[in-house]
Design a protein around this motif. Structure first.
Motif, mmCIF file in Angstrom:
data_model
loop_
_atom_site.group_PDB
_atom_site.id
_atom_site.type_symbol
_atom_site.label_atom_id
_atom_site.label_comp_id
_atom_site.label_asym_id
_atom_site.label_seq_id
_atom_site.Cartn_x
_atom_site.Cartn_y
_atom_site.Cartn_z
ATOM 1 N N LEU A 1 114.040 71.248 25.059
ATOM 2 C CA LEU A 1 114.532 72.138 26.116
ATOM 3 C C LEU A 1 116.048 72.318 26.075
ATOM 4 O O LEU A 1 116.571 73.272 26.666
ATOM 5 N N ALA A 2 116.752 71.440 25.410
ATOM 6 C CA ALA A 2 118.215 71.458 25.446
ATOM 7 C C ALA A 2 118.793 72.799 25.007
ATOM 8 O O ALA A 2 119.823 73.246 25.526
ATOM 9 N N LYS B 1 120.535 65.956 34.084
ATOM 10 C CA LYS B 1 120.059 67.080 34.893
ATOM 11 C C LYS B 1 119.009 66.604 35.899
ATOM 12 O O LYS B 1 118.294 65.639 35.650
ATOM 13 N N LEU C 1 113.465 60.845 32.333
ATOM 14 C CA LEU C 1 113.540 62.236 31.905
ATOM 15 C C LEU C 1 114.896 62.822 32.238
ATOM 16 O O LEU C 1 115.493 63.541 31.425
ATOM 17 N N SER C 2 115.403 62.524 33.424
ATOM 18 C CA SER C 2 116.729 63.012 33.805
ATOM 19 C C SER C 2 117.788 62.503 32.839
ATOM 20 O O SER C 2 118.664 63.254 32.397
ATOM 21 N N VAL D 1 114.873 70.057 34.974
ATOM 22 C CA VAL D 1 113.760 69.848 34.041
ATOM 23 C C VAL D 1 112.574 69.253 34.800
ATOM 24 O O VAL D 1 112.748 68.348 35.619
ATOM 25 N N ALA E 1 115.567 66.112 37.602
ATOM 26 C CA ALA E 1 114.251 66.110 36.960
ATOM 27 C C ALA E 1 113.184 65.712 37.966
ATOM 28 O O ALA E 1 113.456 65.042 38.965
ATOM 29 N N ALA F 1 117.629 64.264 29.633
ATOM 30 C CA ALA F 1 118.082 65.651 29.773
ATOM 31 C C ALA F 1 119.568 65.733 30.099
ATOM 32 O O ALA F 1 120.045 66.759 30.592
ATOM 33 N N ALA G 1 112.592 66.864 26.329
ATOM 34 C CA ALA G 1 113.935 67.153 26.830
ATOM 35 C C ALA G 1 114.830 67.655 25.708
ATOM 36 O O ALA G 1 115.651 68.565 25.910
ATOM 37 N N SER G 2 114.664 67.084 24.537
ATOM 38 C CA SER G 2 115.448 67.530 23.384
ATOM 39 C C SER G 2 115.123 68.979 23.017
ATOM 40 O O SER G 2 116.016 69.772 22.698
#
Length: 241
Positions: A62-63, A100, A93-94, A70, A102, A97, A59-60
């Protein structure tokens, strides 16, 4: 158009995602970032691969793409946790992120089957039998009945990623079952996006493959409801619930 980020384990068939981006052709961005672990299709390794720390790392990464949603693009690294554990995985994960939406490939299969009204399926798994049975159990929790399951007993994702297209087609078509409403192919390490329409034509029913449903799930949680050609019956179906 939205940006949908995918966390992909190691390297195998991640080129299915830029292919999907080209087939969608509407400006939707599908960036992929990688996390790394042992790519063995074995329960302890898969639990490690889908751990909170590894997904937070993804997630980091993808930021920087500022994704609208995601998806953890790994079937075995999600269903191995069981239904409740996979739900906790997605919630974590959400949170990692930044709140967001997920999801994961395992839930994508269930949601895709629900959207198509599919209740009975055949599964053409590349995994060893013990891992493939966990996928069958996961589908059952989602109301999807597996009438036939075959396991190709391939030990690693890297080996799956090296399968030539003709072997992928054979591995899938030969494992259909007449009582199944659809055929499911659950490994994101297998290149399938360019083959879905061909396989559907050969067996005469919907085919749901891991990278296909993962892309579809990303569109769904990002709020995209339009239909697309070139990625099988699933993407040609308007509306995503």
């Amino acid at each position: 158009m939205p940006t949908i980020g995918f966390i992909y384990p190691d390297h195998a068939a991640e080129d299915d995602y830029p292919l999907a981006e080209r087939i969608l052709g509407d400006g939707t961005a599908l960036p992929v970032e990688h996390i790394y672990g042992t790519d063995l299709h074995a329960v302890p390794e898969l639990l490690d691969l889908g751990s909170p720390a590894r997904l937070a790392e993804g997630a980091s990464l993808l930021a920087r793409h500022e994704p609208d949603a995601v998806v953890w693009a790994c079937t075995s690294g999600s269903f191995v946790y069981g239904w409740d554990g996979a739900a906790e995985q997605v919630a974590g994960l959400s949170e990692a992120a930044g709140g967001k939406p997920a999801s994961s490939t395992s839930f994508a299969f269930v949601h895709a089957a629900q959207t198509l009204g599919v209740r009975k399926v055949a599964v053409a798994a590349s995994y060893p039998d013990d891992v493939a049975k966990l996928f069958v159990e996961f589908l059952g929790r989602g109301g999807v009945d597996v009438v036939s399951m075959s396991a190709a007993d391939i030990d690693t994702a890297a080996e799956v990623g090296e399968l030539p297209p003709e072997q992928v087609v054979t591995l899938t078509v030969d494992r259909d079952h007449p009582d199944a409403d659809a055929l499911l192919v659950p490994d994101t390490a297998m290149r399938t996006l360019g083959l879905v329409d061909d396989i559907e034509t050969r067996i005469g029913k919907p085919v749901l493959t891991a990278n296909q449903v993962t892309v579809w799930e990303g569109l769904r949680i990002a709020g995209v409801t339009r239909a697309y050609d070139g990625l099988g019956t699933l993407l040609r179906t308007e509306g995503r619930r």
